[in-house]
Design a protein around this motif. Sequence first.
Motif, PDB file in Angstrom:
ATOM      1  N   GLU A  50      21.187  12.817  35.747  1.00  0.00           N
ATOM      2  CA  GLU A  50      20.526  13.950  35.092  1.00  0.00           C
ATOM      3  C   GLU A  50      19.115  14.044  35.642  1.00  0.00           C
ATOM      4  OE1 GLU A  50      19.767  16.951  33.883  1.00  0.00           O
ATOM      5  OE2 GLU A  50      21.424  16.465  32.507  1.00  0.00           O
ATOM      6  N   PRO A  70      18.100  22.995  36.227  1.00  0.00           N
ATOM      7  CA  PRO A  70      19.061  23.878  35.537  1.00  0.00           C
ATOM      8  C   PRO A  70      20.274  24.204  36.416  1.00  0.00           C
ATOM      9  CG  PRO A  70      16.825  24.775  35.430  1.00  0.00           C
ATOM     10  CD  PRO A  70      16.777  23.614  36.372  1.00  0.00           C
ATOM     11  N   GLN A  71      21.404  24.429  35.768  1.00  0.00           N
ATOM     12  CA  GLN A  71      22.649  24.744  36.458  1.00  0.00           C
ATOM     13  C   GLN A  71      22.559  26.116  37.120  1.00  0.00           C
ATOM     14  OE1 GLN A  71      25.966  23.675  34.076  1.00  0.00           O
ATOM     15  NE2 GLN A  71      27.375  25.104  35.065  1.00  0.00           N
ATOM     16  N   HIS A  99      21.950  21.631  40.272  1.00  0.00           N
ATOM     17  CA  HIS A  99      21.977  20.600  39.215  1.00  0.00           C
ATOM     18  C   HIS A  99      22.695  19.332  39.686  1.00  0.00           C
ATOM     19  CE1 HIS A  99      25.308  23.395  39.002  1.00  0.00           C
ATOM     20  NE2 HIS A  99      25.983  22.649  38.160  1.00  0.00           N
ATOM     21  N   ASP A 114      21.990  16.891  41.679  1.00  0.00           N
ATOM     22  CA  ASP A 114      20.773  16.453  42.378  1.00  0.00           C
ATOM     23  C   ASP A 114      20.801  14.934  42.569  1.00  0.00           C
ATOM     24  OD1 ASP A 114      18.276  16.687  43.533  1.00  0.00           O
ATOM     25  OD2 ASP A 114      17.223  16.478  41.617  1.00  0.00           O
ATOM     26  N   HIS A 118      27.804  18.228  35.643  1.00  0.00           N
ATOM     27  CA  HIS A 118      27.154  17.442  36.700  1.00  0.00           C
ATOM     28  C   HIS A 118      27.105  15.949  36.355  1.00  0.00           C
ATOM     29  CE1 HIS A 118      24.188  18.236  33.673  1.00  0.00           C
ATOM     30  NE2 HIS A 118      23.340  17.394  34.233  1.00  0.00           N
TER      31      HIS A 118
END
Length: 340
Positions: A51, A55-56, A62, A64, A315
């Motif tokens: 995380e 933002p998606q 996202h 990342d 994600h």
Amino acid sequence: SPQSPKTAQSGPSQIVKSGLAEPLVEHIYTADPSAHVFNDRLYIYPSHDVESGIPQNDNGDHFDMRDYHILSMDDVGGEVTDHGVALSVDDIPWAGRQLWAPDAAEKDGKYYLYFPLKDKNDVFHIGAAVSDVPEGPFTPEPEPIAGSYSMDPAVYKDDDGEYYMYFGGIWGGQLQRYEGGTYNPEDVYPPDDAPAVKPRIAKMADDMLSFAETPKEIELLDKDGTPILQGDNDRRFFEAAWVHKYEGTYYFSYSTGDTHKIVYATGDNPYGPFTYQGVILEPVLGWTNHHSIAKFKGKWYLFYHDSSLSGGQTHLRSVKMTELTYNPDGTIVTIDPYLE
Ligand code: FUB
């Protein structure tokens, strides 16, 4: 731990349940599992989901990810080892951002990790890194593989000792920017009634760090010999190429992306063309679907991921495995990951 699938009937085609597989590890999020057997041990080369607060969006910003952890096990259902950080984005000289779905290969006692990464201009290329052991750590090459582009590398070793890299993915994977053969920063897709954007293949050079040829397009055909069309979202290539060979036939499998399936096509040589056959894995919890297929101790397995551990966060995924079954005619029995 994974269990053998049980057969069930659902609609016109045979479907097996996944065995209600649990995540292979739960202390980190993992995705995009590329499985290989090295020295009689099963190694899984996954993405390491984190995380990062981005933002998606449709580009997949996202996703990342910043490093890789290799997993391994001696036996299916046995203890799974996380070998720690095998490669970090901080150690890759050409890095911009986003370490996506990797793969690995072994040649002459050396191990090669192949990874997609955006460069400092936010353009995806494929990098290579080397180790003396399958679990790493891996030392990255200073530049991406010359002539590589887009993402999701999968390296297949053929029976004659030649290695081939399959790669590419549309939308956030940027493959649509290479229609016509050169890079176009605009996203240009074929019309819906034209052949779909094609996955790519390149034979690896002897050094395993470069291509022996300019990447070629792979034809995916319907059973009547016509190309799969761009508007055929249920069957056209999106990302997550994988190749395995079963009883002399090459199976090219991939994700359909926005229809969330793993499907496959077959051919008689590594370059294709490949003829569409059917669905291997129905949609999983989470937007992405990404897999690999490998034989271990005499049985075939499907490796995949879903977002069940994170409560559905696309994600933040977890790698799972389940047995893969072939029909007598060589077709693959579709797996429904949640069929009770
Ligand atoms: O994990 C990041 C990307 O999501 C992969 O490269 C794609 O195949 C999809 O699973």
